[in-house]
Design a protein around this motif. Structure first.
Motif, PDB file in Angstrom:
ATOM      1  N   LEU A  66      68.766  26.325  21.232  1.00 40.06           N
ATOM      2  CA  LEU A  66      69.032  26.325  22.672  1.00 40.06           C
ATOM      3  C   LEU A  66      68.250  25.285  23.465  1.00 40.06           C
ATOM      4  O   LEU A  66      68.502  25.092  24.641  1.00 40.06           O
ATOM      5  N   TYR A  67      67.298  24.622  22.791  1.00 38.58           N
ATOM      6  CA  TYR A  67      66.443  23.663  23.506  1.00 38.58           C
ATOM      7  C   TYR A  67      66.757  22.215  23.168  1.00 38.58           C
ATOM      8  O   TYR A  67      66.254  21.302  23.817  1.00 38.58           O
ATOM      9  N   CYS A  68      67.534  21.978  22.127  1.00 36.74           N
ATOM     10  CA  CYS A  68      67.585  20.631  21.544  1.00 36.74           C
ATOM     11  C   CYS A  68      68.839  19.870  21.945  1.00 36.74           C
ATOM     12  O   CYS A  68      69.957  20.353  21.778  1.00 36.74           O
ATOM     13  N   LEU A 157      58.640  21.345   9.318  1.00 39.17           N
ATOM     14  CA  LEU A 157      59.601  22.293   9.876  1.00 39.17           C
ATOM     15  C   LEU A 157      58.860  23.161  10.884  1.00 39.17           C
ATOM     16  O   LEU A 157      58.099  24.065  10.506  1.00 39.17           O
ATOM     17  N   ARG A 158      59.050  22.855  12.153  1.00 35.33           N
ATOM     18  CA  ARG A 158      58.333  23.645  13.160  1.00 35.33           C
ATOM     19  C   ARG A 158      58.915  25.057  13.223  1.00 35.33           C
ATOM     20  O   ARG A 158      60.140  25.206  13.218  1.00 35.33           O
ATOM     21  N   PHE A 159      58.050  26.078  13.295  1.00 32.39           N
ATOM     22  CA  PHE A 159      58.609  27.432  13.437  1.00 32.39           C
ATOM     23  C   PHE A 159      58.890  27.750  14.901  1.00 32.39           C
ATOM     24  O   PHE A 159      59.514  28.735  15.211  1.00 32.39           O
ATOM     25  N   GLU A 160      58.426  26.900  15.819  1.00 27.04           N
ATOM     26  CA  GLU A 160      58.755  26.906  17.249  1.00 27.04           C
ATOM     27  C   GLU A 160      58.196  28.083  18.032  1.00 27.04           C
ATOM     28  O   GLU A 160      57.802  27.933  19.181  1.00 27.04           O
ATOM     29  N   THR A 161      58.181  29.258  17.465  1.00 21.89           N
ATOM     30  CA  THR A 161      57.547  30.404  18.134  1.00 21.89           C
ATOM     31  C   THR A 161      57.321  31.513  17.114  1.00 21.89           C
ATOM     32  O   THR A 161      58.123  31.699  16.203  1.00 21.89           O
ATOM     33  N   PHE A 231      57.547  21.190  25.863  1.00 23.88           N
ATOM     34  CA  PHE A 231      59.002  21.356  25.953  1.00 23.88           C
ATOM     35  C   PHE A 231      59.506  20.466  27.090  1.00 23.88           C
ATOM     36  O   PHE A 231      58.992  20.536  28.213  1.00 23.88           O
ATOM     37  N   LEU A 232      60.475  19.608  26.796  1.00 20.65           N
ATOM     38  CA  LEU A 232      61.043  18.726  27.820  1.00 20.65           C
ATOM     39  C   LEU A 232      62.507  19.096  27.986  1.00 20.65           C
ATOM     40  O   LEU A 232      63.309  18.903  27.050  1.00 20.65           O
ATOM     41  N   PRO A 233      62.888  19.649  29.134  1.00 17.26           N
ATOM     42  CA  PRO A 233      64.246  20.182  29.276  1.00 17.26           C
ATOM     43  C   PRO A 233      65.306  19.093  29.120  1.00 17.26           C
ATOM     44  O   PRO A 233      65.171  18.015  29.691  1.00 17.26           O
TER      45      PRO A 233
HETATM   46  N1  5AD Z   1      61.576  19.146  24.193  1.00 19.51           N
HETATM   47  C1  5AD Z   1      60.535  18.882  23.410  1.00 19.51           C
HETATM   48  N2  5AD Z   1      60.583  18.928  22.063  1.00 19.51           N
HETATM   49  C2  5AD Z   1      61.760  19.270  21.508  1.00 19.51           C
HETATM   50  N3  5AD Z   1      62.111  19.437  20.235  1.00 19.51           N
HETATM   51  C3  5AD Z   1      63.410  19.790  20.195  1.00 19.51           C
HETATM   52  N4  5AD Z   1      63.913  19.863  21.436  1.00 19.51           N
HETATM   53  C4  5AD Z   1      62.909  19.545  22.280  1.00 19.51           C
HETATM   54  C5  5AD Z   1      62.785  19.465  23.689  1.00 19.51           C
HETATM   55  N5  5AD Z   1      63.819  19.732  24.482  1.00 19.51           N
HETATM   56  C6  5AD Z   1      61.157  19.347  19.129  1.00 19.51           C
HETATM   57  C7  5AD Z   1      61.265  20.612  18.294  1.00 19.51           C
HETATM   58  C8  5AD Z   1      61.696  20.095  16.952  1.00 19.51           C
HETATM   59  C9  5AD Z   1      61.197  18.677  16.980  1.00 19.51           C
HETATM   60  C10 5AD Z   1      61.870  17.766  16.017  1.00 19.51           C
HETATM   61  O1  5AD Z   1      61.432  18.267  18.306  1.00 19.51           O
HETATM   62  O2  5AD Z   1      59.995  21.235  18.192  1.00 19.51           O
HETATM   63  O3  5AD Z   1      61.181  20.829  15.877  1.00 19.51           O
END
Ligand code: 5AD
Ligand code: FES
Length: 370
Positions: A66-68, A157-161, A231-233
């Motif tokens: 949902l963030y990428c 591989l980031r687990f992100e949370t 996190f960058l939207p």
């Molecule tokens: N903002 C910042 N980092 C992001 N990633 C993915 N989307 C975003 C975002 N919107 C990071 C994730 C991923 C890595 C390759 O980039 O943590 O694992």
């Protein structure tokens, strides 16, 4: 390996203390955190900053995270996939620039087949002395074993949370497959990979408690590499659009996606994992182009990942908008970064820069020869 007597860590790093450090805003108090993180970095990792050439091999992705910005439903992206010769050329450029390793990163792209990546790794190993890190998302054990067999050294591989509910919400499963990055990390470790993970800071729904748990999880997992960026939207994503507000935690609990909080998380990761390789991330440099890279290197980081992707592909690898260095050539990036490293009084690292375990637990008595 030299070992030194264990002693009381300099700073309390239990869950409550880590959470309190994350919320600390007094610059005078934070000086202690910065100094401890920098000293720990210096004792355990030395002054070398290792450069890893980043190859963004494919912007195709079948996932819906949902963030990428590269998520499958993102429209208006000109997707690309490098061929084997292009990947090898990027790696040779990295070797020529004096880097010790490359990271092949991509969306989760089944077009990057088991055989294709295995051959790409073999070719890099045949033609260069580089260590090879893969960062290709959630893949089958068969793929991972084949790539390890072909010579891949590391996997990111980031687990992100570490919050299972938040994880589920932001990582929709593929049909018939439950997403479980922690399980994949454990399997990759047993396959002999050096493993790296990480999180974003300030993802909507991330609370102070969760971020503190994330950081302690890095230590519990004994991570070799840890990536932490804000996190960058991205407006292409649900978490970057107008609905994002519905995802956030209550205001006093929601972690902000700012530079200071990212630096605090990075400094704490250094204290919790003294001998992990920790990059100064491009996401942080994107938030603060003037000083983001340097501040991270001064507060715990010991790695930078300059981009060696050809500029015509780089702009199309849009995880988030406004990525730093997107229009630079590999040579310009190298010169800029090496200048920044030297101005900090640090040195550019030589060799592959893998994890070297140091056993010192107490900075005051550590006499490890770094
Ligand atoms: N903002 C910042 N980092 C992001 N990633 C993915 N989307 C975003 C975002 N919107 C990071 C994730 C991923 C890595 C390759 O980039 O943590 O694992
Ligand atoms: Fe890459 Fe400056 S850090 S151009």
């Amino acid at each position: 390996m030299p070992s030194v007597p264990e002693a009381r860590p300099a700073l309390c790093l239990d869950h409550a203390c880590v959470r309190a450090w994350l919320r600390e805003t007094d610059p005078t108090v934070l000086e202690t955190l910065w100094a401890e993180a920098d000293q720990t970095r210096s004792l355990h990792m030395g002054d070398e900053v290792h450069l890893r050439g980043l190859i963004e091999a494919s912007s195709h992705c079948i996932r819906h995270c949902l963030y990428c910005g590269l998520r499958a439903p993102s429209e208006g992206l000109e997707r690309y996939r490098m061929d084997g010769a292009e990947i090898l050329t990027c790696a040779q450029e990295a070797a020529r620039l004096g880097y010790g390793s490359v990271v092949i990163q991509a969306g989760e792209d089944p077009g990057l087949t088991r055989a294709f990546i295995a051959e790409a790794v073999r070719a890099i190993k045949r033609h260069t002395p580089l260590a090879v890190t893969l960062s290709l998302g959630e893949r089958s054990d068969e793929d991972l074993l084949a790539w390890r067999d072909a010579g891949a050294d590391r996997y990111l591989l980031r687990f992100e949370t570490s919050d299972p509910l938040l994880y589920r919400r932001i990582h929709p499963n593929l049909p018939g497959l439950v997403s479980d990055r922690l399980a994949q990390l454990a399997r990759m470790r047993s396959m002999g990979y050096e493993i790296g993970t990480g999180v974003m800071v300030g993802i909507p729904g991330q609370t102070w408690d969760t971020l503190a748990k994330d950081l302690l999880r890095f230590r519990d997992l004994d991570m070799d590499m840890i990536g932490i960026g804000p996190f960058l939207p991205s407006p292409r994503t649900p978490l970057g659009g107008p609905q994002a507000a519905t995802w956030t935690a209550p205001p006093q609990e929601q972690v902000p996606n700012d530079e200071l909080t990212t630096l605090k998380a990075l400094a704490l990761a250094r204290l919790l994992c003294p001998d992990a390789n920790i990059p100064s991330t491009t996401a942080l440099a994107t938030l603060d182009r003037a000083q983001g890279r340097e501040l991270a290197l001064m507060r715990g980081a010991n790695v930078v990942m300059p981009n060696v992707t050809p500029p015509h592909y780089r702009a199309r690898y849009e995880i988030y908008p406004g990525k730093a260095c997107v229009n630079e050539t590999a040579v310009a990036c190298q010169e800029c970064l090496e200048g920044r490293i030297q101005r900090l009084g640090r040195k550019v690292g030589k060799g592959p820069g893998g994890r070297v375990r140091t056993e010192c637990k107490d900075l005051n008595v550590c006499d490890f020869d770094h």
